[in-house]
Design an enzyme around this catalytic site. Sequence first.
Site, PDB file in Angstrom:
ATOM      1  N   SER A 121       0.845  -1.189   0.000  1.00 42.79           N
ATOM      2  CA  SER A 121       0.000   0.000   0.000  1.00 42.79           C
ATOM      3  C   SER A 121       0.880   1.239   0.000  1.00 42.79           C
ATOM      4  CB  SER A 121      -0.916   0.011   1.226  1.00 42.79           C
ATOM      5  OG  SER A 121      -1.731   1.166   1.234  1.00 42.79           O
ATOM      6  N   GLY A 123       0.483   3.608  -3.026  1.00 47.30           N
ATOM      7  CA  GLY A 123       0.114   4.285  -4.262  1.00 47.30           C
ATOM      8  C   GLY A 123       1.241   5.122  -4.832  1.00 47.30           C
ATOM      9  N   LYS A 173      -3.752  -7.492   3.072  1.00 48.87           N
ATOM     10  CA  LYS A 173      -3.908  -6.367   2.144  1.00 48.87           C
ATOM     11  C   LYS A 173      -5.349  -6.293   1.629  1.00 48.87           C
ATOM     12  CE  LYS A 173      -2.611  -2.975  -0.591  1.00 48.87           C
ATOM     13  NZ  LYS A 173      -3.494  -2.949  -1.731  1.00 48.87           N
ATOM     14  N   HIS A 176      -7.321  -4.719   4.339  1.00 47.13           N
ATOM     15  CA  HIS A 176      -6.888  -3.314   4.339  1.00 47.13           C
ATOM     16  C   HIS A 176      -7.676  -2.518   3.304  1.00 47.13           C
ATOM     17  CE1 HIS A 176      -4.448  -0.243   2.258  1.00 47.13           C
ATOM     18  NE2 HIS A 176      -3.886   0.043   3.415  1.00 47.13           N
ATOM     19  N   ASN A 177      -7.780  -3.053   2.086  1.00 40.06           N
ATOM     20  CA  ASN A 177      -8.493  -2.338   1.030  1.00 40.06           C
ATOM     21  C   ASN A 177      -9.996  -2.283   1.291  1.00 40.06           C
ATOM     22  OD1 ASN A 177      -5.942  -2.275  -0.091  1.00 40.06           O
ATOM     23  ND2 ASN A 177      -6.700  -2.581  -2.154  1.00 40.06           N
ATOM     24  N   GLU A 180     -10.470   0.483   3.589  1.00 43.25           N
ATOM     25  CA  GLU A 180     -10.304   1.715   2.803  1.00 43.25           C
ATOM     26  C   GLU A 180     -11.612   2.100   2.112  1.00 43.25           C
ATOM     27  OE1 GLU A 180      -8.243   2.160  -1.380  1.00 43.25           O
ATOM     28  OE2 GLU A 180      -6.711   2.036   0.184  1.00 43.25           O
TER      29      GLU A 180
END
Length: 302
Positions: A121, A123, A173, A176-177, A180
Site C-alpha cells: 500500500s 500508491g 492487504k 486493508h483495502n 479503505e
Amino acid sequence: MELGMVGLGRMGGNMAQRLLTGGHHIVAFDPQPLAVKAAEGNGADGASSLDELVSKLTAPRAVWVMVPDGAPTESTIKSLAELLSDGDMILDGGNSNFNDSIRRSKELAESGIEFMDVGTSGGVWGLTEGYSMMVGGSDEAFARIEPLIQTLAPSPTSGYGHVGPAGAGHYVKMVHNGIEYGLMQAYAEGFELMNAREDMALDMAQIAEIWREGSVVRSWLLDLTAAAFHEDGDLSGLAAYVDDSGEGRWTVQESVDLAVPIPVITAALQARFRSRQDQPFGAKILSAMRNQFGGHAVRKAE
C-alpha cells in the site's frame, strides 16, 4: 542486495527507483521498452525478456513481480518458474487473491522455489513516503528479503511486517483495502450531506483543512480529499463513476464464507456499483411502485 523486477508501471517503476536509491542492484524488465529505458535511466540494469532478466541475476535469485492481478500475474509466474532453479524466490507485490497466492506457493515449492506474497500500500506517494508492506511466506525467506522490504518501507523499523505464511500478506492487504472502501465512503457521504446544505454556503476545502488538524477523523485520506477540493472546488471536472479493483469484493465474499458481518464495507462496495449505473433500473421500479400504490407523481425519462 540484488533483485529482478518484472513490471515497471507507475507503482513498479517507483518501487524500483526507491530500491535503486537505497543502493540495491536491480535488473528490470517490462513488456514496454520505454519503461525499461526509464528504469535504466535511474540506474537499473535493463532486460529485454524474462530469460535475459534471469540470466543477469546471481543465484540464488529473487524476482519481484508487479503486474496486474489475474492472467498477467499467472502467466508471468509460470514463465519464471520454468526459468528459475531450486533455491530461487518469486515475490508477488500485486493485488492478487490470497487463495491464488496459497496455491502458487504450493506449486512453486515442488520445484524448490520460494514464494512470498507482499501486500503493498502507498500508491503514487510510496516513492517519497515509503510503502506499507504486509508479507506472507516462510520465516527463512522473509529474513532473506527483509533488507529490500526495509528500503521500501517508510522506515527500516516501521510500516512493514511478516504477517504469516504464504497467502497471509495478500489476505491482510485485501482486508486493508476493504477498510479503505468504508473510510472513503464515510468521507464521501459526510461531505455530500454538507454540500447539500446550500443556504449555509459551506466551503468543503476549508472544512477538510479544519478536520486535518486535531480532529478525531483526521487521516491521510482526508489529506488527499482536501487536496482534491483545492484542485477542483466543486469536483465538476470528475464523473461520479467509482471503479473497484477486486479486493473489496473478495473481502465481502470472505465475510460471507466466515459468517462475519461487515455491513459498512459491504455497503461501500455496493455504493461503487451504483455509481456506475446511468438511470438505475431499481430506482425506476421504486418510482413505478410509488405511482401505482399512491398515485405519486413520477418523472418521465427524457
